[in-house]
Motif scaffolding. Structure first.
Motif, PDB file in Angstrom:
ATOM      1  N   GLN A   1      45.084  39.610  31.448  1.00 38.47           N
ATOM      2  CA  GLN A   1      44.583  38.310  31.926  1.00 38.47           C
ATOM      3  C   GLN A   1      43.854  37.661  30.757  1.00 38.47           C
ATOM      4  O   GLN A   1      43.053  38.300  30.077  1.00 38.47           O
ATOM      5  CB  GLN A   1      43.637  38.487  33.110  1.00 38.47           C
ATOM      6  CG  GLN A   1      42.969  37.160  33.499  1.00 38.47           C
ATOM      7  CD  GLN A   1      42.179  37.222  34.796  1.00 38.47           C
ATOM      8  OE1 GLN A   1      42.755  37.118  35.861  1.00 38.47           O
ATOM      9  NE2 GLN A   1      40.857  37.371  34.685  1.00 38.47           N
TER      10      GLN A   1
ATOM     11  N   ASN B   1      41.586  32.390  42.192  1.00 35.35           N
ATOM     12  CA  ASN B   1      40.435  33.224  41.850  1.00 35.35           C
ATOM     13  C   ASN B   1      39.267  32.822  42.742  1.00 35.35           C
ATOM     14  O   ASN B   1      38.944  31.635  42.850  1.00 35.35           O
ATOM     15  CB  ASN B   1      40.092  32.992  40.363  1.00 35.35           C
ATOM     16  CG  ASN B   1      38.821  33.716  39.935  1.00 35.35           C
ATOM     17  OD1 ASN B   1      37.723  33.356  40.331  1.00 35.35           O
ATOM     18  ND2 ASN B   1      38.972  34.735  39.132  1.00 35.35           N
TER      19      ASN B   1
ATOM     20  N   GLY C   1      35.017  32.703  25.857  1.00 33.77           N
ATOM     21  CA  GLY C   1      35.111  34.113  25.504  1.00 33.77           C
ATOM     22  C   GLY C   1      34.605  34.368  24.088  1.00 33.77           C
ATOM     23  O   GLY C   1      34.441  33.431  23.291  1.00 33.77           O
TER      24      GLY C   1
ATOM     25  N   PHE D   1      31.241  27.672  29.242  1.00 30.78           N
ATOM     26  CA  PHE D   1      31.666  29.072  29.183  1.00 30.78           C
ATOM     27  C   PHE D   1      32.794  29.248  28.173  1.00 30.78           C
ATOM     28  O   PHE D   1      33.674  28.385  28.046  1.00 30.78           O
ATOM     29  CB  PHE D   1      32.173  29.530  30.551  1.00 30.78           C
ATOM     30  CG  PHE D   1      31.088  29.926  31.531  1.00 30.78           C
ATOM     31  CD1 PHE D   1      29.870  30.425  31.098  1.00 30.78           C
ATOM     32  CD2 PHE D   1      31.307  29.830  32.906  1.00 30.78           C
ATOM     33  CE1 PHE D   1      28.886  30.811  31.999  1.00 30.78           C
ATOM     34  CE2 PHE D   1      30.333  30.212  33.816  1.00 30.78           C
ATOM     35  CZ  PHE D   1      29.117  30.704  33.364  1.00 30.78           C
TER      36      PHE D   1
ATOM     37  N   TYR E   1      35.307  24.179  21.633  1.00 30.53           N
ATOM     38  CA  TYR E   1      36.038  25.394  21.248  1.00 30.53           C
ATOM     39  C   TYR E   1      36.523  25.292  19.804  1.00 30.53           C
ATOM     40  O   TYR E   1      36.336  26.180  18.995  1.00 30.53           O
ATOM     41  CB  TYR E   1      37.250  25.595  22.171  1.00 30.53           C
ATOM     42  CG  TYR E   1      36.961  26.345  23.465  1.00 30.53           C
ATOM     43  CD1 TYR E   1      35.964  25.916  24.345  1.00 30.53           C
ATOM     44  CD2 TYR E   1      37.682  27.482  23.811  1.00 30.53           C
ATOM     45  CE1 TYR E   1      35.719  26.589  25.533  1.00 30.53           C
ATOM     46  CE2 TYR E   1      37.438  28.163  24.997  1.00 30.53           C
ATOM     47  CZ  TYR E   1      36.460  27.712  25.855  1.00 30.53           C
ATOM     48  OH  TYR E   1      36.215  28.388  27.023  1.00 30.53           O
TER      49      TYR E   1
ATOM     50  N   GLY F   1      38.734  39.164  25.709  1.00 26.94           N
ATOM     51  CA  GLY F   1      38.866  39.280  24.260  1.00 26.94           C
ATOM     52  C   GLY F   1      40.297  39.436  23.798  1.00 26.94           C
ATOM     53  O   GLY F   1      40.555  39.600  22.606  1.00 26.94           O
TER      54      GLY F   1
ATOM     55  N   GLY G   1      43.675  33.482  33.512  1.00 28.21           N
ATOM     56  CA  GLY G   1      42.503  33.771  34.345  1.00 28.21           C
ATOM     57  C   GLY G   1      41.947  32.525  35.022  1.00 28.21           C
ATOM     58  O   GLY G   1      42.026  31.417  34.474  1.00 28.21           O
ATOM     59  N   GLY G   2      41.394  32.713  36.203  1.00 30.19           N
ATOM     60  CA  GLY G   2      40.749  31.614  36.901  1.00 30.19           C
ATOM     61  C   GLY G   2      39.512  31.172  36.128  1.00 30.19           C
ATOM     62  O   GLY G   2      38.731  32.001  35.667  1.00 30.19           O
TER      63      GLY G   2
ATOM     64  N   ILE H   1      38.493  42.495  40.459  1.00 31.95           N
ATOM     65  CA  ILE H   1      38.141  42.645  39.030  1.00 31.95           C
ATOM     66  C   ILE H   1      37.047  43.705  38.955  1.00 31.95           C
ATOM     67  O   ILE H   1      36.060  43.652  39.706  1.00 31.95           O
ATOM     68  CB  ILE H   1      37.579  41.328  38.444  1.00 31.95           C
ATOM     69  CG1 ILE H   1      38.590  40.197  38.597  1.00 31.95           C
ATOM     70  CG2 ILE H   1      37.199  41.511  36.981  1.00 31.95           C
ATOM     71  CD1 ILE H   1      38.094  38.846  38.058  1.00 31.95           C
TER      72      ILE H   1
ATOM     73  N   LEU I   1      35.304  33.953  43.591  1.00 32.40           N
ATOM     74  CA  LEU I   1      34.182  34.824  43.258  1.00 32.40           C
ATOM     75  C   LEU I   1      33.639  35.454  44.542  1.00 32.40           C
ATOM     76  O   LEU I   1      33.361  34.746  45.515  1.00 32.40           O
ATOM     77  CB  LEU I   1      33.057  34.034  42.592  1.00 32.40           C
ATOM     78  CG  LEU I   1      33.370  33.319  41.273  1.00 32.40           C
ATOM     79  CD1 LEU I   1      32.125  32.635  40.734  1.00 32.40           C
ATOM     80  CD2 LEU I   1      33.902  34.297  40.250  1.00 32.40           C
TER      81      LEU I   1
ATOM     82  N   ILE J   1      35.974  28.162  42.595  1.00 34.70           N
ATOM     83  CA  ILE J   1      34.546  27.809  42.561  1.00 34.70           C
ATOM     84  C   ILE J   1      34.344  26.397  42.011  1.00 34.70           C
ATOM     85  O   ILE J   1      34.908  26.034  40.975  1.00 34.70           O
ATOM     86  CB  ILE J   1      33.713  28.842  41.738  1.00 34.70           C
ATOM     87  CG1 ILE J   1      32.221  28.473  41.682  1.00 34.70           C
ATOM     88  CG2 ILE J   1      34.197  28.999  40.316  1.00 34.70           C
ATOM     89  CD1 ILE J   1      31.388  28.997  42.752  1.00 34.70           C
TER      90      ILE J   1
ATOM     91  N   PHE K   1      35.119  19.050  25.800  1.00 35.46           N
ATOM     92  CA  PHE K   1      35.033  20.488  26.128  1.00 35.46           C
ATOM     93  C   PHE K   1      35.915  21.261  25.143  1.00 35.46           C
ATOM     94  O   PHE K   1      35.481  22.243  24.530  1.00 35.46           O
ATOM     95  CB  PHE K   1      35.518  20.678  27.572  1.00 35.46           C
ATOM     96  CG  PHE K   1      35.269  22.037  28.188  1.00 35.46           C
ATOM     97  CD1 PHE K   1      35.797  23.189  27.619  1.00 35.46           C
ATOM     98  CD2 PHE K   1      34.541  22.155  29.364  1.00 35.46           C
ATOM     99  CE1 PHE K   1      35.594  24.434  28.212  1.00 35.46           C
ATOM    100  CE2 PHE K   1      34.324  23.398  29.962  1.00 35.46           C
ATOM    101  CZ  PHE K   1      34.870  24.535  29.387  1.00 35.46           C
TER     102      PHE K   1
ATOM    103  N   ALA L   1      41.549  42.504  30.639  1.00 29.13           N
ATOM    104  CA  ALA L   1      41.055  41.144  30.342  1.00 29.13           C
ATOM    105  C   ALA L   1      39.775  41.210  29.516  1.00 29.13           C
ATOM    106  O   ALA L   1      38.984  42.139  29.631  1.00 29.13           O
ATOM    107  CB  ALA L   1      40.774  40.397  31.653  1.00 29.13           C
TER     108      ALA L   1
END
Ligand SMILES: Cc1cc2nc3c(=O)[nH]c(=O)nc-3n(C[C@H](O)[C@H](O)[C@H](O)COP(=O)(O)O)c2cc1C
Length: 363
Positions: A233, A87, A332, A330, A254, A214, A20-21, A134, A89, A47, A250, A212
């Motif tokens: 995705q 991708n 998931g 950001f 995670y 999870g 995914g973007g 999407i 937006l 973006i 970063f 997409a």
């Protein structure tokens, strides 16, 4: 059983996994080309590419966003012969310019979310680039299909269904997310498959559906393929790879995150966003209000006079190691399950093996 390829018209993605973007320099040429080299589809996020330029005036940044996107696409093409897309937006103020740039570089596909990309076919006219919206519900899928068919005699080449467990901005209200905890993506996927099936019958055209949000293991991929999707995705898993260009800080957010660190915030653009807790995120409350000046209104829904802070600035902080705790990071819902950083090749092999095993065993 070997995983079936993801076929989108005359485009074949050998492994049915789209990376995914991920905006603001999380998914750039480096990650996208590595995924494409393994047979998946690598997505460059458009973006924020120009936000890092120091000459801060709106016209310059707008042009810079386009130039840097072209740059990333060319870099990716130099690194792979595989499938590369972009991708974009729908909510960005330079949507049309970015679409035209991507099409002029003959990217394999454009994925457009965060709003209804009703005019996407117009900006991508006369190209073979596949157009993939999407959606977050069957209703939205139906609306886009009907609108594109009526206005442009065009159907989406594929549709991505993004459920509430995804990372980043989400197409659901917080209440919807809370009230739809059990199998939400499975339910929306079934809704969208019913919509595409009805159009397929009447229009005699296939619209592949991609799930997409999870999806974490190969078994998850197998499960969704069994439900009837043509591919998946994934975002979160690809952040924790060597080829993802974000700084170590970063990735460590995670690796070190616990379940309770993955939370929803109200993004200033009026959508919930799923993030990892940082000092900044912890400091947010109803009364939070920062003084900031906006030199470039990047997102249409952002009301600069009311926004409590600048989301672009906080996302830029996330890719600056020294400012990670001042950032919006950001991620998931499953980010706390990420335990190590691996090469893309290893991740892809693990996912393929897990999916094939699931399909062979049937569970
Ligand atoms: C760090 C991050 C940034 C993201 N940025 C974007 C973006 O710019 N555009 C977009 O459409 N989706 C974005 N997403 C969503 C992903 O493309 C993907 O659909 C989603 O993360 C899938 O869920 P998963 O992370 O559980 O695999 C982002 C996700 C993450 C984790």
């Amino acid at each position: 059983m070997r995983l079936p390829p993801l076929i989108i018209g005359d485009l074949t993605i050998p492994i049915p996994i789209i990376q995914g973007g991920m905006g603001v320099r999380v998914s750039t040429a480096s990650l996208a080309s590595a995924v494409a080299n393994c047979g998946g589809a690598g997505t460059i996020a458009s973006i924020g590419l120009g936000f890092f330029s120091c000459k801060k005036d709106a016209a310059f940044i707008k042009e810079e966003c386009v130039n840097l996107l072209i740059n990333e696409i060319r870099q990716a093409r130099a690194l792979t012969k595989g499938v590369i897309g972009v991708n974009i937006l729908t909510a960005v103020t330079n949507f049309a310019e970015l679409v035209r740039a991507a099409v002029s570089e003959s990217v394999d596909y454009i994925i457009a979310g965060a709003g209804l990309p009703l005019r996407l076919p117009e900006f991508a006219k006369d190209s073979s680039t596949k157009l993939i919206p999407i959606v977050s519900s069957g209703r939205v899928a139906q609306l886009i299909i009907k609108s594109w068919k009526k206005r442009y005699d065009k159907l989406p080449d594929a549709i991505i269904v993004e459920g509430p467990l995804a990372g980043g901005h989400l197409g659901f209200s917080k209440q919807e997310i809370e009230s739809r905890k059990e199998n939400a993506l499975e339910k929306i996927v079934s809704e969208v498959l019913a919509v595409t099936a009805s159009f397929q019958r009447s229009l005699k055209s296939t619209i592949p559906v991609i799930a997409a949000g999870g999806i974490f293991t190969g078994a998850d991929i197998g499960r969704f393929l069994k439900l009837g999707v043509s591919g998946v995705q994934m975002g979160t898993r690809f952040v924790a790879t060597n080829e993802c260009e974000v700084p170590q800080a970063f990735k460590e957010k995670y690796i070190n995150a616990k379940d309770e660190d993955i939370i929803l915030i109200d993004s200033p653009v009026g959508l919930p966003g799923r993030v990892i807790r940082t000092k900044f995120v912890d400091s947010l409350d109803k009364n939070h209000r920062e003084k900031f000046s906006c030199i470039y209104k990047c997102l249409k829904p952002c009301d600069v006079t009311r926004a409590p802070y600048c989301i672009a600035e906080r996302l830029i902080n996330a890719v600056n190691s020294d400012k990670i705790e001042e950032a919006v990071v950001f991620a998931g819902f499953n980010a706390a399950r990420v335990k190590k950083i691996v090469p893309v090749k290893e991740l892809m092999a693990e996912l393929v093996q897990g999916a094939e095993h699931y399909l062979d065993e049937g569970s």
